[in-house]
Design a protein around this motif. Structure first.
Motif, PDB file in Angstrom:
ATOM      1  N   UNK A 223       0.821  -1.316  -0.031  1.00  0.00           N
ATOM      2  CA  UNK A 223      -0.050   0.080  -0.078  1.00  0.00           C
ATOM      3  C   UNK A 223       0.861   1.157   0.062  1.00  0.00           C
ATOM      4  N   UNK A 224       1.777   1.401   0.913  1.00  0.00           N
ATOM      5  CA  UNK A 224       2.844   2.419   1.211  1.00  0.00           C
ATOM      6  C   UNK A 224       3.508   2.885  -0.168  1.00  0.00           C
ATOM      7  N   UNK A 225       4.008   1.746  -0.810  1.00  0.00           N
ATOM      8  CA  UNK A 225       4.744   1.815  -2.168  1.00  0.00           C
ATOM      9  C   UNK A 225       3.907   2.336  -3.290  1.00  0.00           C
ATOM     10  N   UNK A 226       2.672   1.649  -3.243  1.00  0.00           N
ATOM     11  CA  UNK A 226       1.961   2.243  -4.313  1.00  0.00           C
ATOM     12  C   UNK A 226       1.504   3.693  -4.161  1.00  0.00           C
ATOM     13  N   UNK A 227       1.235   4.098  -3.052  1.00  0.00           N
ATOM     14  CA  UNK A 227       1.125   5.581  -2.845  1.00  0.00           C
ATOM     15  C   UNK A 227       2.220   6.345  -3.160  1.00  0.00           C
ATOM     16  N   UNK A 228       3.341   5.830  -2.819  1.00  0.00           N
ATOM     17  CA  UNK A 228       4.617   6.704  -3.128  1.00  0.00           C
ATOM     18  C   UNK A 228       4.644   6.705  -4.794  1.00  0.00           C
ATOM     19  N   UNK A 229       4.401   5.839  -5.537  1.00  0.00           N
ATOM     20  CA  UNK A 229       4.366   5.817  -6.931  1.00  0.00           C
ATOM     21  C   UNK A 229       3.416   6.890  -7.365  1.00  0.00           C
ATOM     22  N   UNK A 230       2.267   6.951  -6.937  1.00  0.00           N
ATOM     23  CA  UNK A 230       1.050   7.996  -7.149  1.00  0.00           C
ATOM     24  C   UNK A 230       1.829   9.437  -6.949  1.00  0.00           C
ATOM     25  N   UNK A 231       2.361   9.410  -5.766  1.00  0.00           N
ATOM     26  CA  UNK A 231       2.759  10.929  -5.379  1.00  0.00           C
ATOM     27  C   UNK A 231       3.872  11.356  -6.223  1.00  0.00           C
ATOM     28  N   UNK A 232       4.926  10.447  -6.755  1.00  0.00           N
ATOM     29  CA  UNK A 232       5.988  10.719  -7.621  1.00  0.00           C
ATOM     30  C   UNK A 232       5.288  11.025  -8.997  1.00  0.00           C
ATOM     31  N   UNK A 233       4.416  10.114  -9.391  1.00  0.00           N
ATOM     32  CA  UNK A 233       3.730  10.378 -10.798  1.00  0.00           C
ATOM     33  C   UNK A 233       2.938  11.729 -10.945  1.00  0.00           C
ATOM     34  N   UNK A 234       2.488  11.936  -9.621  1.00  0.00           N
ATOM     35  CA  UNK A 234       1.435  13.114  -9.835  1.00  0.00           C
ATOM     36  C   UNK A 234       2.147  14.453  -9.353  1.00  0.00           C
ATOM     37  N   UNK A 235       3.098  14.409  -8.475  1.00  0.00           N
ATOM     38  CA  UNK A 235       3.461  15.780  -7.837  1.00  0.00           C
ATOM     39  C   UNK A 235       5.159  15.821  -7.871  1.00  0.00           C
TER      40      UNK A 235
END
Length: 269
Positions: A156-168
């Motif tokens: 979960x945490x890693x997937x969130x980090x991927x989204x944060x990096x991809x979006x922001x």
């Protein structure tokens, strides 16, 4: 009599050939959906897989018992509605493909918790769309996170980090934390699935999933931002949506009550 004997020999050879050729052309695996449609009353290991994948996304909370009952039926209908599939409660191939693409971290033997992460067990998981190839987002770099924190695991945490990096990436650190906070806020809203993969892979939820940038490896800043959000920092004050005003003309997003602007993103209720 001799000709009849040759006939049976040739028939035996033909059947033997088919017995080895058919499995090669149409492999059957206990780790992949079968071709049959699933519906109320269906039973079998493919119903197990259905229930497990639905649980991974937060749609199903019954027993994973291989019996397609009413809980499974309504979970399927909810999934179909949220993913833009005709709402029938019946699991046809279109529903299976959507479900496989939405659960790239699922593997056979998991109990439906989102911690299971491996390359996809089903051949259909790589079929089309960035979500289908996002098993990298579910696994890469996950060892940089604790095994479990506040009900979230490494996947979960890693997937969130991927989204944060991809979006922001390129946004101020506060703006990166804000993206992670929005994901967490959605887990507490009845408007969204109640799991991180379910939220991230909902159709159209995040542009980085649509364009494949979710598969980029997150940097240390994105990972730190996730942990700050998990520890309770919410710069958005409860926002469920955000958008870049320079990049969207979506009427729905512009109609949302604005809460705060951080960096290039407007965060809304």
């Amino acid at each position: 009599m001799v000709r009849k004997g040759f006939f049976y020999i040739r028939l035996f050879v033909a059947l033997l050939t088919l017995s080895t050729t058919i499995p090669a052309l149409f492999p059957i695996s206990a780790q992949a959906f079968t071709a049959r449609n699933l519906m109320y009353g269906s039973e079998g290991y493919d119903v197990d897989e259905l229930q497990s994948r639905l649980r991974l996304l937060g749609y199903y909370w019954g027993n994973i018992d291989g019996n397609f009952g009413w809980k499974t039926y309504w979970a399927v209908r909810t999934f179909q509605y949220n993913f833009g599939i005709p709402v029938t409660g019946e699991v046809d191939m279109a529903t299976k493909l959507k479900l496989v693409k939405a659960t790239p971290s699922w593997h056979s033997g998991s109990n439906g918790t989102s911690g299971s992460s491996s390359s996809s067990s089903s051949p259909a998981a790589s079929a089309g769309g960035s979500a289908g190839s996002s098993s990298a987002a579910a696994t890469a770099g996950s060892t940089n996170f604790p095994s479990s924190v506040r009900g979230l695991d490494q996947s979960d945490l890693n997937l969130m980090a991927h989204v944060v990096y991809g979006e922001a990436r390129g946004e101020p650190f506060e703006g990166q934390v804000a993206i992670a906070a929005v994901i967490l806020n959605r887990t507490h809203s009845s408007k969204f699935p109640h799991s991180i993969p379910g939220i991230v892979y909902s159709p159209g939820a995040f542009s980085c999933v649509d364009d494949g940038q979710v598969n980029l490896p997150p940097d240390a800043s994105a990972k730190k931002a996730v942990m700050e959000a998990v520890d309770g920092w919410d710069p958005t004050h409860g926002a469920l949506f955000y958008f870049n005003p320079a990049k969207t003309s979506n009427a729905f997003m512009w109609s949302r009550p604005e809460i705060i602007t951080i960096g290039h993103h407007i965060f809304t209720d």
